[in-house]
Design a protein around this motif. Structure first.
Motif, PDB file in Angstrom:
ATOM      1  N   GLU A 135      -5.292 -11.446  16.791  1.00 40.16           N
ATOM      2  CA  GLU A 135      -6.221 -12.577  16.829  1.00 40.16           C
ATOM      3  C   GLU A 135      -7.481 -12.196  17.610  1.00 40.16           C
ATOM      4  N   ALA A 136      -8.628 -12.612  17.141  1.00 45.43           N
ATOM      5  CA  ALA A 136      -9.884 -12.412  17.874  1.00 45.43           C
ATOM      6  C   ALA A 136     -10.010 -13.538  18.884  1.00 45.43           C
ATOM      7  N   ILE A 137      -9.793 -13.257  20.156  1.00 43.92           N
ATOM      8  CA  ILE A 137      -9.751 -14.324  21.162  1.00 43.92           C
ATOM      9  C   ILE A 137     -11.133 -14.645  21.721  1.00 43.92           C
ATOM     10  N   GLY A 138     -12.121 -13.805  21.398  1.00 39.53           N
ATOM     11  CA  GLY A 138     -13.471 -14.073  21.874  1.00 39.53           C
ATOM     12  C   GLY A 138     -13.592 -13.901  23.381  1.00 39.53           C
ATOM     13  N   GLU A 139     -14.574 -14.570  23.964  1.00 35.42           N
ATOM     14  CA  GLU A 139     -14.811 -14.457  25.407  1.00 35.42           C
ATOM     15  C   GLU A 139     -13.701 -15.165  26.171  1.00 35.42           C
ATOM     16  N   ILE A 140     -13.246 -14.541  27.258  1.00 40.65           N
ATOM     17  CA  ILE A 140     -12.179 -15.133  28.068  1.00 40.65           C
ATOM     18  C   ILE A 140     -12.701 -16.421  28.697  1.00 40.65           C
ATOM     19  N   PRO A 141     -11.979 -17.525  28.579  1.00 44.22           N
ATOM     20  CA  PRO A 141     -12.440 -18.808  29.117  1.00 44.22           C
ATOM     21  C   PRO A 141     -12.663 -18.753  30.635  1.00 44.22           C
ATOM     22  N   GLU A 142     -13.586 -19.553  31.106  1.00 44.11           N
ATOM     23  CA  GLU A 142     -13.865 -19.669  32.534  1.00 44.11           C
ATOM     24  C   GLU A 142     -12.600 -20.064  33.280  1.00 44.11           C
ATOM     25  N   GLY A 143     -12.337 -19.384  34.396  1.00 45.04           N
ATOM     26  CA  GLY A 143     -11.170 -19.694  35.210  1.00 45.04           C
ATOM     27  C   GLY A 143      -9.937 -18.880  34.874  1.00 45.04           C
ATOM     28  N   PHE A 144      -9.941 -18.203  33.707  1.00 44.49           N
ATOM     29  CA  PHE A 144      -8.818 -17.331  33.357  1.00 44.49           C
ATOM     30  C   PHE A 144      -9.056 -15.947  33.979  1.00 44.49           C
ATOM     31  N   TYR A 145      -8.012 -15.118  33.995  1.00 41.78           N
ATOM     32  CA  TYR A 145      -8.145 -13.758  34.507  1.00 41.78           C
ATOM     33  C   TYR A 145      -8.619 -12.844  33.380  1.00 41.78           C
ATOM     34  N   PRO A 146      -9.828 -12.268  33.510  1.00 42.31           N
ATOM     35  CA  PRO A 146     -10.411 -11.545  32.388  1.00 42.31           C
ATOM     36  C   PRO A 146     -10.050 -10.061  32.327  1.00 42.31           C
ATOM     37  N   GLY A 147      -9.394  -9.539  33.374  1.00 42.47           N
ATOM     38  CA  GLY A 147      -9.194  -8.097  33.480  1.00 42.47           C
ATOM     39  C   GLY A 147      -8.431  -7.485  32.317  1.00 42.47           C
ATOM     40  N   ALA A 148      -8.833  -6.271  31.958  1.00 40.68           N
ATOM     41  CA  ALA A 148      -8.153  -5.548  30.878  1.00 40.68           C
ATOM     42  C   ALA A 148      -6.724  -5.175  31.257  1.00 40.68           C
ATOM     43  N   TYR A 149      -6.399  -5.278  32.554  1.00 43.90           N
ATOM     44  CA  TYR A 149      -5.045  -4.931  32.988  1.00 43.90           C
ATOM     45  C   TYR A 149      -3.982  -5.854  32.383  1.00 43.90           C
ATOM     46  N   LEU A 150      -4.403  -6.995  31.819  1.00 45.68           N
ATOM     47  CA  LEU A 150      -3.433  -7.895  31.181  1.00 45.68           C
ATOM     48  C   LEU A 150      -3.160  -7.532  29.719  1.00 45.68           C
ATOM     49  N   GLN A 151      -3.944  -6.622  29.164  1.00 43.48           N
ATOM     50  CA  GLN A 151      -3.721  -6.233  27.768  1.00 43.48           C
ATOM     51  C   GLN A 151      -2.348  -5.602  27.547  1.00 43.48           C
ATOM     52  N   PRO A 152      -1.885  -4.685  28.415  1.00 39.22           N
ATOM     53  CA  PRO A 152      -0.527  -4.152  28.224  1.00 39.22           C
ATOM     54  C   PRO A 152       0.550  -5.226  28.347  1.00 39.22           C
ATOM     55  N   VAL A 153       0.293  -6.238  29.182  1.00 41.29           N
ATOM     56  CA  VAL A 153       1.261  -7.339  29.315  1.00 41.29           C
ATOM     57  C   VAL A 153       1.343  -8.104  27.997  1.00 41.29           C
ATOM     58  N   GLY A 154       0.166  -8.393  27.415  1.00 42.77           N
ATOM     59  CA  GLY A 154       0.142  -9.078  26.131  1.00 42.77           C
ATOM     60  C   GLY A 154       0.813  -8.268  25.039  1.00 42.77           C
ATOM     61  N   ALA A 155       0.584  -6.954  25.042  1.00 43.26           N
ATOM     62  CA  ALA A 155       1.197  -6.085  24.031  1.00 43.26           C
ATOM     63  C   ALA A 155       2.720  -6.074  24.168  1.00 43.26           C
ATOM     64  N   ALA A 156       3.213  -6.052  25.424  1.00 40.95           N
ATOM     65  CA  ALA A 156       4.668  -6.051  25.635  1.00 40.95           C
ATOM     66  C   ALA A 156       5.283  -7.370  25.177  1.00 40.95           C
ATOM     67  N   LEU A 157       4.586  -8.470  25.435  1.00 40.10           N
ATOM     68  CA  LEU A 157       5.085  -9.769  24.984  1.00 40.10           C
ATOM     69  C   LEU A 157       5.101  -9.857  23.454  1.00 40.10           C
ATOM     70  N   ALA A 158       4.048  -9.302  22.825  1.00 39.59           N
ATOM     71  CA  ALA A 158       3.990  -9.302  21.361  1.00 39.59           C
ATOM     72  C   ALA A 158       5.119  -8.469  20.773  1.00 39.59           C
ATOM     73  N   ALA A 159       5.407  -7.325  21.396  1.00 41.07           N
ATOM     74  CA  ALA A 159       6.479  -6.470  20.899  1.00 41.07           C
ATOM     75  C   ALA A 159       7.836  -7.139  21.052  1.00 41.07           C
ATOM     76  N   GLU A 160       7.989  -7.934  22.123  1.00 41.34           N
ATOM     77  CA  GLU A 160       9.286  -8.572  22.384  1.00 41.34           C
ATOM     78  C   GLU A 160       9.498  -9.831  21.550  1.00 41.34           C
ATOM     79  N   PHE A 161       8.447 -10.642  21.392  1.00 39.18           N
ATOM     80  CA  PHE A 161       8.635 -11.959  20.781  1.00 39.18           C
ATOM     81  C   PHE A 161       7.933 -12.143  19.430  1.00 39.18           C
TER      82      PHE A 161
END
Length: 574
Positions: A192-218
């Protein structure tokens, strides 16, 4: 028994004898008696304030008491003279064999030199770092991490049983935001193209591996699912991933905790209710209304009945709410229960906090005093922020995060030992500049380099001795001159420095001492620049070379022991 401890015991025995003879009143308080080096080495080798401390409770004047102590001190083995200075200080001069004996003690004790059992049986819990599990460690966390770890090392060196603890703030709004941020990255990982990270969320790229692991699991199971179905799960997974990242970052600094305590578990365990019940039974919790804020009262302020802790009975400036008006816990309410949990396993609690938390110190001190009825000592060490500079200019951007400088970036650039040592070159509550150029500069003005260079020079002596074919037989320490023994006198202060630093909970004292010891060693080394016979190793003079090599080994051992407390590896060559 080290030198200063030995003479402290000797003074104690002299006072015992004077009491037994009826020349000194029994039971005089001795806790303030000190045995230390005189400020001016010309005044002697040791000084004591015994007469100054005991004169008033003994009903005499300090000089008269000093005259009573003087002949007995002069009769001690190894004492060559005792002089009364000023109103009643006693300065002792020691025979050279005393210092040669201390040098032999350093060599014999090795890595044990300076260790003591002063803190034996007194359990200390040191909580440090405790960064929110919402991203990688940054340099804002670094100084507190190093100070806490070095303090834990120092207390263990002084004999305390020590627990190193990290408090994981895994409850509350921040970790909910983390979970939502991870959900964005989860959707991104699924294409999904999520666009710009919403204000107040954590924008760091360090969360990309977390998202990938969740996608692989669920898979796409939670893409369009209502938040209540995935929020708790994603929070747990994201916090675990962040803590793995934080542990890895801390490992770069050589930091490992014994306990990772969970805020969520404290809340779920019933310990909050238990702590509140204890306080309520003692009349220290009540339902009440806080006073209106001082100054101009906000228009929307309304008096609301809250559950309050009587913090003012323990030195705080106002009573503190432990529950909100909706019945939920305040942060202080959970923190109170968490400190009760720690106090159950320790005789003393030490928290390392950033200086921006100074306003909350008194309320936690009040809570610990109330919960433990004063049995558990509690201290907070406030640590000032570090200003990062590069060639004198502030560093604002990170290569990895875009908004802050990560701890990993800095350690990878200048090295773990440089970072750790530098963080201990100022008192924790003093401002600090960390200039990338200065901390690796090869100069006397850089304490990191200066101390490491001293050890590297000492390490080179063994290699040079082997190249010379120097016989490694027993050294004749009587060949050491007064200037060389002066270096032993400075090394002999190490056990005393450790005890003082541990008693004051100030690990930076060890760094200051090591710089002074290194400076004295370099001064002795440099005398050989113009006089070959003054070098540590002199060709065709094996006896003096062996004696000076032993001196170097003792100084090197003392430096290594100090660096061990600081968590720094001694350099073998530079």
């Amino acid at each position: 028994m080290t030198l200063y401890a030995r003479f402290a015991a000797e003074i104690g025995s002299i006072l015992d004898a004077l009491e037994a003879e009826g020349r000194l009143a029994p039971g005089l308080p001795r806790h303030a008696i000190a045995i230390e080096p005189p400020r001016d080495p010309a005044h002697g080798d040791l000084a004591t304030n015994a007469a100054m401390v005991l004169a008033k409770p003994a009903g005499t004047n300090p000089r008269a008491l000093a005259q009573l102590l003087q002949p007995r001190l002069a009769a001690l083995d190894g004492v060559t003279a005792v002089e009364i200075a000023g109103p009643g200080f006693l300065n002792l001069r020691l025979a050279p064999e005393i210092w040669r004996g201390e040098l032999a003690t350093i060599l014999a004790d090795g890595a044990r030199y300076g260790r003591s059992q002063a803190g034996a049986g007194h359990r200390v819990n040191v909580e440090y770092v405790s960064a929110n599990p919402t991203g990688p460690m940054h340099m804002g966390h670094c100084r507190g991490a190093v100070v806490g770890d070095a303090l834990a090392n120092l207390l263990a060196f002084a004999g305390h049983p020590v627990t190193r603890e990290y408090y994981v703030n895994d409850a509350g709004a921040q970790v909910q935001t983390l979970a939502r941020s991870a959900h964005l990255r989860y959707r991104e990982a699924l294409g999904e193209a999520i666009g710009e990270i919403p204000e107040g969320f954590y924008p760091g790229a360090y969360l990309q591996p977390v998202g990938a692991a969740l996608a692989a699991e669920f898979g796409d199971r939670f893409v369009n699912a209502p938040e209540q179905e995935w929020l708790s799960l994603f929070r747990t997974r994201a916090v675990a991933a962040m803590m793995d990242m934080i542990r890895a970052d801390l490992a770069l600094l050589g930091i490992h905790h014994d306990v990772f305590a969970s805020e969520a578990e404290v809340q779920d365990s019933g310990k909050v209710d238990a702590a509140f019940a204890t306080l309520r039974a003692r009349g220290l919790l009540y339902e009440g209304v806080l006073e209106a804020p001082k100054g101009e009262t906000p228009e929307d302020w309304e008096p609301v009945e809250l559950t309050l802790f009587r913090a003012t009975q323990f030195g705080d400036d106002q009573d503190r709410p432990v529950r909100k008006s909706d019945g939920g816990l305040t942060y202080f309410g959970t923190d109170l229960a968490y400190h009760a949990q720690k106090a159950a396993e320790a005789d003393e609690l030490i928290d390392i906090w950033g200086a921006d938390h100074a306003g909350t110190v008194r309320r936690i001190q009040a809570a610990v005093a109330a919960l433990t009825e004063g049995r558990t000592r509690f201290d907070v060490k406030l640590v000032q922020m570090v200003r990062l500079l590069r060639n004198g200019e502030p560093v604002k951007m990170s290569k990895r995060a875009g908004t802050f400088v990560t701890l990993a970036d800095v350690v990878n650039e200048v090295g773990r030992d440089v970072v750790r040592f530098t963080m201990l070159t100022r008192k924790a509550d003093a401002q600090m500049d960390f200039d990338f150029a200065k901390v690796v500069e090869a100069s006397k003005d850089n304490p990191v380099f200066y101390v490491q260079y001293a050890h590297a020079r000492i390490a080179s002596l063994k290699r040079k001795a082997a190249e010379m074919g120097l016989d490694q037989g027993a050294a004749d320490l009587t060949l050491l001159d007064a200037e060389e023994l002066a270096l032993v006198k400075l090394a002999a202060q190490f056990p005393r420095i450790v005890e003082q630093a541990a008693a004051t909970r100030e690990p930076h004292r060890v760094a200051f001492y090591l710089y002074d010891l290194a400076a004295a060693f370099h001064g002795l080394w440099n005398r050989g620049n113009d006089q070959v016979d003054r070098r540590f190793l002199v060709q065709d003079q094996p006896a003096i070379s062996r004696a000076r090599l032993s001196l170097g080994e003792a100084i090197g051992q003392t430096i290594r022991n100090g660096l061990t407390i600081m968590g720094v590896v001694a350099a073998e060559e530079m």
